[in-house]
Scaffold this motif. Structure first.
Motif, mmCIF file in Angstrom:
data_model
loop_
_atom_site.group_PDB
_atom_site.id
_atom_site.type_symbol
_atom_site.label_atom_id
_atom_site.label_comp_id
_atom_site.label_asym_id
_atom_site.label_seq_id
_atom_site.Cartn_x
_atom_site.Cartn_y
_atom_site.Cartn_z
ATOM 1 N N LEU A 22 0.873 -1.159 -0.094
ATOM 2 C CA LEU A 22 0.051 -0.012 0.131
ATOM 3 C C LEU A 22 0.926 1.038 0.021
ATOM 4 N N TYR A 24 1.485 5.673 -1.101
ATOM 5 C CA TYR A 24 0.849 6.659 -1.396
ATOM 6 C C TYR A 24 1.924 7.700 -1.928
ATOM 7 N N VAL A 44 -2.557 0.237 -4.426
ATOM 8 C CA VAL A 44 -2.539 -1.187 -3.809
ATOM 9 C C VAL A 44 -1.823 -2.069 -4.665
ATOM 10 N N GLY A 116 4.074 4.643 2.761
ATOM 11 C CA GLY A 116 3.237 3.162 3.019
ATOM 12 C C GLY A 116 3.912 2.122 3.418
ATOM 13 N N CYS A 181 -1.358 0.732 8.595
ATOM 14 C CA CYS A 181 -0.959 0.602 7.152
ATOM 15 C C CYS A 181 -1.277 -0.919 6.719
ATOM 16 N N TRP A 184 -5.253 -1.626 6.922
ATOM 17 C CA TRP A 184 -5.892 -1.029 5.880
ATOM 18 C C TRP A 184 -5.538 -1.756 4.356
ATOM 19 N N LEU A 185 -4.246 -2.192 4.359
ATOM 20 C CA LEU A 185 -3.875 -2.897 3.177
ATOM 21 C C LEU A 185 -4.647 -4.114 3.022
ATOM 22 N N TYR A 188 -8.184 -3.361 1.965
ATOM 23 C CA TYR A 188 -8.118 -3.062 0.414
ATOM 24 C C TYR A 188 -8.206 -4.532 -0.348
#
Length: 328
Positions: A22, A24, A44, A116, A181, A184-185, A188
């Motif tokens: 992940l 950004y 991603v 990330g 992080c 959230w990865l 997703y």
């Protein structure tokens, strides 16, 4: 014995762990007309999931499956937009601070951040990163092992010393990159499982610009980006005269790569073949080298496309990117 060895190799290839990511990318620029002064892009596994810039002032999903986040987090995209607006102001300050540090007034300047984590789905190992760059050069980088900042250039030493003396800078950063992080990865990945966990084999072409140019094996349209490609002679992989290119993204979410071979025209070309291997797929894509099937005119177009993506990829990765909050 050879049969047993082949089976073992297939099992090893099929069992290779997958590292998911992940990332950004935040970019502020000055002195560039007709270009947003701020952009943020999320990825991603190298698939774009979000986008925001200073013109739209709205963070939007770039994959249909990313819209599912709203079912679990109704204010997700509203909060992402707020973050985009906040970062715009922060990055405008950051780029001005950087210009002052380098004693610059006019000209084109770029301040960026890459932020990330990576997660190994077999070992559970997590790696986080937060890297800042200015005008294409490293500016300041977070070392998560020591929870301290490293300044590759003298102009960043003031920031490094200030951030390292503040426990409220690196600690929250470490918490997010190593715990939040990856969570959230995984979230997703669950939303985009059908897309992100699929496997697409490529179309493979043999290209040559002219009779004296290297022979290029070009694969495009494959997914995921965990792939290998090489040349073989008489069934054995060769390295001499071979130049392998990077794996680069296509605009449809798939990937492309090429591997070049310098081969004298006097050589017996029938002994050579290009081999493409995709992670999780046991069957190799093998393309024999046949002079009658080499693309020349079409090859030029494809090669130009490859060069374009190479330059674009280089532009994006050469700038290593800026902090989430202004800390100068």
């Amino acid at each position: 014995t050879m049969r047993i060895l082949a089976i073992i190799l297939l099992v090893i290839r099929g069992a290779v762990a997958v590292t998911h990511s992940l990332r950004y990318f935040y970019t502020a620029s000055s002195g560039i007309s007709d270009f947003p002064s701020y952009m943020s892009v999320g990825f991603v596994d190298d698939v774009q999931i979000s986008y925001c810039d200073s013109r739209t002032n709205r963070n939007i999903p770039k994959q249909e499956w990313m819209k599912e986040v709203s079912s679990e987090h109704p204010r997700y995209w509203e909060e992402e937009t707020d973050t985009c607006l906040d970062k715009q102001q922060t990055f405008k300050l950051n780029i001005e601070f950087a210009k002052q540090r380098f004693n610059q007034t006019g000209g084109v300047h770029v301040y960026q951040q890459m932020y990330g984590c990576e997660w190994d789905d077999e070992t559970g190992e997590v790696k986080g990163y937060d890297q800042i760059g200015y005008d294409g050069e490293d500016f300041i980088v977070l070392d998560l092992r020591t929870r301290s900042w490293i300044a590759p250039v003298q102009e960043a030493v003031t920031s490094k010393n200030k951030w390292n003396s503040d426990i409220f800078v690196a600690s929250p950063e470490s918490f997010y990159l190593t715990l939040m992080c990856p969570e959230w990865l995984k979230k997703y990945l669950s939303y985009g499982r059908r897309t992100l966990m699929r496997t697409d084999l490529p179309s493979v072409s043999i290209l040559q610009k002219s009779s004296s140019s290297p022979i290029s094996c070009f694969a495009t349209g494959f997914y995921p980006n965990r792939a290998e490609m090489f040349w073989r002679k008489d069934g054995a992989e060769i390295h001499d005269g071979v130049e392998k290119g990077e794996i680069l993204p296509n605009n449809d979410g798939t990937f492309q790569m090429s591997v070049d071979l310098n081969l004298p025209s006097s050589e017996d070309w029938t002994k050579y073949e290009c081999v493409f291997q995709l992670s999780g797929i046991e069957r190799d894509v093998i393309t024999p080298l046949e002079k009658t099937k080499i693309s020349t005119n079409e090859g030029n177009t494809l090669k130009l496309r490859f060069v374009f993506f190479t330059l674009l990829h280089g532009f994006l990765t050469d700038f290593i990117f800026g902090k989430q909050k202004s800390r100068q």
